[in-house]
Design a protein around this motif. Sequence first.
Motif, mmCIF file in Angstrom:
data_model
loop_
_atom_site.group_PDB
_atom_site.id
_atom_site.type_symbol
_atom_site.label_atom_id
_atom_site.label_comp_id
_atom_site.label_asym_id
_atom_site.label_seq_id
_atom_site.Cartn_x
_atom_site.Cartn_y
_atom_site.Cartn_z
ATOM 1 N N GLY A 133 0.725 -1.038 0.000
ATOM 2 C CA GLY A 133 -0.134 -0.029 -0.004
ATOM 3 C C GLY A 133 0.978 1.259 -0.147
ATOM 4 O O GLY A 133 0.510 2.097 -0.747
ATOM 5 N N ASP A 164 0.772 3.735 -3.202
ATOM 6 C CA ASP A 164 0.104 4.920 -2.864
ATOM 7 C C ASP A 164 1.085 6.019 -3.642
ATOM 8 O O ASP A 164 0.340 7.144 -4.006
ATOM 9 C CB ASP A 164 0.234 5.186 -1.302
ATOM 10 C CG ASP A 164 -1.062 4.577 -0.681
ATOM 11 O OD1 ASP A 164 -2.086 3.960 -1.661
ATOM 12 O OD2 ASP A 164 -1.279 4.323 0.609
ATOM 13 N N ARG A 165 2.477 5.971 -3.882
ATOM 14 C CA ARG A 165 3.164 6.866 -4.378
ATOM 15 C C ARG A 165 2.730 6.909 -5.763
ATOM 16 O O ARG A 165 2.897 8.118 -6.310
ATOM 17 C CB ARG A 165 4.583 6.345 -4.097
ATOM 18 C CG ARG A 165 4.996 6.650 -2.696
ATOM 19 C CD ARG A 165 6.540 6.362 -2.799
ATOM 20 N NE ARG A 165 7.138 6.353 -1.378
ATOM 21 C CZ ARG A 165 8.299 6.169 -1.132
ATOM 22 N NH1 ARG A 165 9.227 6.090 -2.091
ATOM 23 N NH2 ARG A 165 8.840 6.429 0.285
ATOM 24 N N GLU A 199 -2.617 8.636 -2.680
ATOM 25 C CA GLU A 199 -2.492 8.405 -1.349
ATOM 26 C C GLU A 199 -3.803 7.856 -0.821
ATOM 27 O O GLU A 199 -4.810 8.331 -1.298
ATOM 28 C CB GLU A 199 -2.185 9.712 -0.287
ATOM 29 C CG GLU A 199 -1.961 9.414 1.254
ATOM 30 C CD GLU A 199 -1.510 10.444 2.106
ATOM 31 O OE1 GLU A 199 -1.593 10.340 3.283
ATOM 32 O OE2 GLU A 199 -1.341 11.544 1.462
ATOM 33 N N GLY A 200 -3.758 6.774 -0.050
ATOM 34 C CA GLY A 200 -5.114 6.025 0.325
ATOM 35 C C GLY A 200 -5.908 5.206 -0.784
ATOM 36 O O GLY A 200 -7.098 4.786 -0.469
ATOM 37 N N THR A 201 -5.101 4.973 -2.013
ATOM 38 C CA THR A 201 -5.622 4.158 -2.932
ATOM 39 C C THR A 201 -6.080 2.646 -2.517
ATOM 40 O O THR A 201 -7.189 2.235 -2.597
ATOM 41 C CB THR A 201 -5.129 4.357 -4.182
ATOM 42 O OG1 THR A 201 -4.970 5.685 -4.638
ATOM 43 C CG2 THR A 201 -5.779 3.506 -5.323
#
Length: 304
Positions: A208, A212-213, A217-219
């Motif tokens: 994660g 996310d990078r 973020e938070g995907t």
Amino acid sequence: MNTFPALIRREWLQHRFGWSLLFLVPLGLTLLGLAFGQIELDTDPAERMGTPFATLLAMVAMGGGTITCFVILGATSLFLLSGLARRDHGDRSVEFWLSLPTSHRASLAAPLVTHLLLVPAAALALGLLAGWLVSAVLVTRVVGFGAWLALPWGDLLLAGLALVMRGLAGLPLAVLWAAPLLLAVVLANAYFRRWGLPVLLLAVTLAGLLLDRWLGEGTVAFTLGSILRHAGEALLSADQAAWQADSNMPPSDALRQVPAWLLGDYLAALKALWSPLFASSVAVGAGLFVLLLDWRRRGASAAN
């Protein structure tokens, strides 16, 4: 010879005592508590006399009994499922099971079907029966046995059966939604034994952070949350607007609306299947099942 029913029967013979206790003990304690305990309700005593209040109590008892039984047996099945791949390695009975004339596909599919579909389905039916018994004690203690006999049983049973049918229809959808998460846990425990779940959580966390990078973020957390949310809505409450009944509606009228509400809710759950996320969940779940088949094909040596 079709060995699939025999494999399902094996699951029943192996776990029937525990399943029976999980159903009978909570039901027995509930009935004893309602029969001999003190029942306090924050309502006007005058409002308790009459069919509407007795109907409301019966609705709560039957719905609560169905959902509670489903949650208890469903959670237990998920726990048993997590150790499915290695359950025969502890006593080395895996050599015996691998020697039987059953395909690897059937040997894996049978316990999955049993724990993910058959046990929760039985829990819904048994929960409705338990709720009927609880309603008899609860209504009798609060209002009277005559009030329980005078309940609109046609509408009550129709609503209860509709709730059970909604759960039965939604179970396969929920399993397909959650297949990547469920089978990932089984596969992790197959490779890493008791460390399977911690290793899986660590791997998901690290993946994660990396994804996310690239994706934002938070995907990953949002995707996993969406899968769990859709799986829950596949069972119930896919269309929350359908459940917003008029607060002034009498219980008898609300009871007659339950089948229609549940039908609309199921149609909303079916519409949610038309999404790339659902297709991805099914594809990933199928891939994990193939990996489990490969792990089992390697036989007892896979435990080392």
